[in-house]
Scaffold this motif. Structure first.
Motif, PDB file in Angstrom:
ATOM      1  N   SER A  73      -0.955  -1.728 -16.012  1.00  0.00           N
ATOM      2  CA  SER A  73      -2.067  -2.617 -16.343  1.00  0.00           C
ATOM      3  C   SER A  73      -3.354  -2.150 -15.666  1.00  0.00           C
ATOM      4  O   SER A  73      -4.435  -2.278 -16.234  1.00  0.00           O
ATOM      5  CB  SER A  73      -1.753  -4.060 -15.977  1.00  0.00           C
ATOM      6  OG  SER A  73      -1.656  -4.232 -14.588  1.00  0.00           O
ATOM      7  N   VAL A  92      -4.439   0.833 -17.885  1.00  0.00           N
ATOM      8  CA  VAL A  92      -4.828   0.425 -19.232  1.00  0.00           C
ATOM      9  C   VAL A  92      -6.171  -0.303 -19.209  1.00  0.00           C
ATOM     10  O   VAL A  92      -6.993  -0.135 -20.113  1.00  0.00           O
ATOM     11  CB  VAL A  92      -3.717  -0.449 -19.863  1.00  0.00           C
ATOM     12  CG1 VAL A  92      -4.188  -1.162 -21.095  1.00  0.00           C
ATOM     13  CG2 VAL A  92      -2.512   0.413 -20.195  1.00  0.00           C
ATOM     14  N   GLN A  93      -6.419  -1.097 -18.159  1.00  0.00           N
ATOM     15  CA  GLN A  93      -7.673  -1.844 -18.085  1.00  0.00           C
ATOM     16  C   GLN A  93      -8.881  -0.952 -17.803  1.00  0.00           C
ATOM     17  O   GLN A  93     -10.013  -1.392 -17.961  1.00  0.00           O
ATOM     18  CB  GLN A  93      -7.591  -2.919 -17.010  1.00  0.00           C
ATOM     19  CG  GLN A  93      -6.700  -4.063 -17.404  1.00  0.00           C
ATOM     20  CD  GLN A  93      -6.643  -5.102 -16.330  1.00  0.00           C
ATOM     21  OE1 GLN A  93      -7.655  -5.709 -16.018  1.00  0.00           O
ATOM     22  NE2 GLN A  93      -5.469  -5.303 -15.768  1.00  0.00           N
ATOM     23  N   VAL A 138       0.575  -8.482 -12.438  1.00  0.00           N
ATOM     24  CA  VAL A 138      -0.815  -8.602 -12.861  1.00  0.00           C
ATOM     25  C   VAL A 138      -1.655  -9.264 -11.770  1.00  0.00           C
ATOM     26  O   VAL A 138      -2.799  -8.876 -11.532  1.00  0.00           O
ATOM     27  CB  VAL A 138      -0.906  -9.387 -14.183  1.00  0.00           C
ATOM     28  CG1 VAL A 138      -2.330  -9.706 -14.534  1.00  0.00           C
ATOM     29  CG2 VAL A 138      -0.248  -8.600 -15.299  1.00  0.00           C
ATOM     30  N   SER A 141      -5.150 -14.724 -13.934  1.00  0.00           N
ATOM     31  CA  SER A 141      -4.604 -13.453 -14.416  1.00  0.00           C
ATOM     32  C   SER A 141      -3.083 -13.417 -14.266  1.00  0.00           C
ATOM     33  O   SER A 141      -2.387 -12.888 -15.132  1.00  0.00           O
ATOM     34  CB  SER A 141      -5.244 -12.285 -13.669  1.00  0.00           C
ATOM     35  OG  SER A 141      -4.915 -12.347 -12.293  1.00  0.00           O
ATOM     36  N   PRO A 201      -9.879  -3.566 -23.003  1.00  0.00           N
ATOM     37  CA  PRO A 201     -10.373  -4.839 -22.451  1.00  0.00           C
ATOM     38  C   PRO A 201      -9.391  -5.476 -21.465  1.00  0.00           C
ATOM     39  O   PRO A 201      -8.240  -5.051 -21.354  1.00  0.00           O
ATOM     40  CB  PRO A 201     -10.533  -5.734 -23.677  1.00  0.00           C
ATOM     41  CG  PRO A 201     -10.446  -4.856 -24.854  1.00  0.00           C
ATOM     42  CD  PRO A 201      -9.738  -3.610 -24.444  1.00  0.00           C
ATOM     43  N   TRP A 202      -9.847  -6.548 -20.812  1.00  0.00           N
ATOM     44  CA  TRP A 202      -9.052  -7.182 -19.767  1.00  0.00           C
ATOM     45  C   TRP A 202      -7.731  -7.719 -20.299  1.00  0.00           C
ATOM     46  O   TRP A 202      -6.731  -7.741 -19.579  1.00  0.00           O
ATOM     47  CB  TRP A 202      -9.845  -8.321 -19.112  1.00  0.00           C
ATOM     48  CG  TRP A 202     -10.027  -9.502 -20.009  1.00  0.00           C
ATOM     49  CD1 TRP A 202     -11.061  -9.728 -20.857  1.00  0.00           C
ATOM     50  CD2 TRP A 202      -9.130 -10.601 -20.157  1.00  0.00           C
ATOM     51  NE1 TRP A 202     -10.872 -10.899 -21.533  1.00  0.00           N
ATOM     52  CE2 TRP A 202      -9.691 -11.460 -21.114  1.00  0.00           C
ATOM     53  CE3 TRP A 202      -7.916 -10.950 -19.581  1.00  0.00           C
ATOM     54  CZ2 TRP A 202      -9.081 -12.643 -21.508  1.00  0.00           C
ATOM     55  CZ3 TRP A 202      -7.308 -12.128 -19.977  1.00  0.00           C
ATOM     56  CH2 TRP A 202      -7.892 -12.958 -20.920  1.00  0.00           C
ATOM     57  N   TRP A 203      -7.687  -8.182 -21.532  1.00  0.00           N
ATOM     58  CA  TRP A 203      -6.480  -8.805 -22.054  1.00  0.00           C
ATOM     59  C   TRP A 203      -5.379  -7.790 -22.375  1.00  0.00           C
ATOM     60  O   TRP A 203      -4.253  -8.176 -22.724  1.00  0.00           O
ATOM     61  CB  TRP A 203      -6.786  -9.646 -23.285  1.00  0.00           C
ATOM     62  CG  TRP A 203      -7.596  -8.963 -24.328  1.00  0.00           C
ATOM     63  CD1 TRP A 203      -8.939  -9.028 -24.489  1.00  0.00           C
ATOM     64  CD2 TRP A 203      -7.112  -8.093 -25.366  1.00  0.00           C
ATOM     65  NE1 TRP A 203      -9.333  -8.255 -25.551  1.00  0.00           N
ATOM     66  CE2 TRP A 203      -8.225  -7.672 -26.110  1.00  0.00           C
ATOM     67  CE3 TRP A 203      -5.851  -7.641 -25.723  1.00  0.00           C
ATOM     68  CZ2 TRP A 203      -8.113  -6.823 -27.190  1.00  0.00           C
ATOM     69  CZ3 TRP A 203      -5.733  -6.789 -26.804  1.00  0.00           C
ATOM     70  CH2 TRP A 203      -6.856  -6.400 -27.530  1.00  0.00           C
ATOM     71  N   SER A 204      -5.667  -6.509 -22.222  1.00  0.00           N
ATOM     72  CA  SER A 204      -4.630  -5.506 -22.433  1.00  0.00           C
ATOM     73  C   SER A 204      -3.516  -5.619 -21.391  1.00  0.00           C
ATOM     74  O   SER A 204      -2.404  -5.140 -21.615  1.00  0.00           O
ATOM     75  CB  SER A 204      -5.235  -4.105 -22.413  1.00  0.00           C
ATOM     76  OG  SER A 204      -5.843  -3.856 -21.157  1.00  0.00           O
ATOM     77  N   LEU A 205      -3.791  -6.270 -20.267  1.00  0.00           N
ATOM     78  CA  LEU A 205      -2.744  -6.499 -19.271  1.00  0.00           C
ATOM     79  C   LEU A 205      -1.623  -7.346 -19.840  1.00  0.00           C
ATOM     80  O   LEU A 205      -0.461  -7.174 -19.461  1.00  0.00           O
ATOM     81  CB  LEU A 205      -3.329  -7.150 -18.015  1.00  0.00           C
ATOM     82  CG  LEU A 205      -3.927  -8.548 -18.147  1.00  0.00           C
ATOM     83  CD1 LEU A 205      -2.913  -9.625 -17.830  1.00  0.00           C
ATOM     84  CD2 LEU A 205      -5.104  -8.669 -17.229  1.00  0.00           C
ATOM     85  N   TRP A 231      -5.332  -7.905 -10.066  1.00  0.00           N
ATOM     86  CA  TRP A 231      -6.587  -8.646 -10.107  1.00  0.00           C
ATOM     87  C   TRP A 231      -6.990  -9.153  -8.727  1.00  0.00           C
ATOM     88  O   TRP A 231      -8.179  -9.315  -8.454  1.00  0.00           O
ATOM     89  CB  TRP A 231      -6.499  -9.761 -11.131  1.00  0.00           C
ATOM     90  CG  TRP A 231      -6.810  -9.237 -12.495  1.00  0.00           C
ATOM     91  CD1 TRP A 231      -6.113  -8.283 -13.173  1.00  0.00           C
ATOM     92  CD2 TRP A 231      -7.910  -9.583 -13.304  1.00  0.00           C
ATOM     93  NE1 TRP A 231      -6.712  -8.045 -14.374  1.00  0.00           N
ATOM     94  CE2 TRP A 231      -7.812  -8.831 -14.483  1.00  0.00           C
ATOM     95  CE3 TRP A 231      -8.951 -10.477 -13.169  1.00  0.00           C
ATOM     96  CZ2 TRP A 231      -8.736  -8.932 -15.499  1.00  0.00           C
ATOM     97  CZ3 TRP A 231      -9.866 -10.585 -14.192  1.00  0.00           C
ATOM     98  CH2 TRP A 231      -9.754  -9.816 -15.346  1.00  0.00           C
ATOM     99  N   TYR A 239      -8.713  -6.162  -7.354  1.00  0.00           N
ATOM    100  CA  TYR A 239     -10.035  -6.035  -7.975  1.00  0.00           C
ATOM    101  C   TYR A 239     -11.023  -7.003  -7.328  1.00  0.00           C
ATOM    102  O   TYR A 239     -12.149  -6.641  -6.996  1.00  0.00           O
ATOM    103  CB  TYR A 239      -9.973  -6.345  -9.470  1.00  0.00           C
ATOM    104  CG  TYR A 239      -9.531  -5.222 -10.371  1.00  0.00           C
ATOM    105  CD1 TYR A 239      -9.743  -3.898 -10.043  1.00  0.00           C
ATOM    106  CD2 TYR A 239      -8.932  -5.493 -11.587  1.00  0.00           C
ATOM    107  CE1 TYR A 239      -9.350  -2.883 -10.881  1.00  0.00           C
ATOM    108  CE2 TYR A 239      -8.528  -4.490 -12.433  1.00  0.00           C
ATOM    109  CZ  TYR A 239      -8.741  -3.189 -12.072  1.00  0.00           C
ATOM    110  OH  TYR A 239      -8.357  -2.176 -12.911  1.00  0.00           O
TER     111      TYR A 239
END
Length: 120
Positions: free
Chosen positions: A11, A14-15, A49, A93, A19-23, A53, A56
């Motif tokens: 995740s 991929v992010q 996940v 998240s 976009p963020w929802w790809s997680l 986040w 982040y």
């Protein structure tokens, strides 16, 4: 434990591109592929996940010396602390990842039942 690490690493990668929802897609796919139960699928997705986040949010907190997160806290929660936005970000998240993981487990279970019904 492997699923948590796989969800977290994939995740994160991929992010960087999507976009963020790809997680949610990553959590769904890994829990659909390999999860022993619905409860564990939720925990794997939530923790995998949530860790990403949380890191982040802490990175943004440290890079801006708390100014950005403090302003967001004032705007959204009417407080001057930087902890609440970090916790809410992690919780939301984590819930997205956990629910996607449970959905992946149930899709695998439903498709397995469909295959078993065709055989018999």
């Amino acid at each position: 434990m492997r699923q948590i690490i796989a969800i977290a690493v994939l995740s994160l990668l991929v992010q960087l591109v999507f976009p963020w929802w790809s997680l949610a897609v990553v959590s769904f796919a890994i829990c659909c592929w390999r999860s022993p139960g619905a409860g564990r699928a939720f925990v794997y997705g939530f923790v995998g996940v949530g860790i990403v986040w949380l890191l982040y949010a802490l990175m943004i907190q440290l890079r801006t010396d708390g100014v950005f997160v403090g302003r967001m806290s004032e705007l959204l929660f009417k407080t001057n602390g930087g902890v609440l936005p970090v916790l809410v970000t992690t919780l939301v998240s984590g819930l997205v990842g956990g629910l996607a993981g449970v959905a992946g487990f149930f899709v695998r279970q439903a498709s397995g039942n469909q295959i078993a019904n065709r055989i018999s």
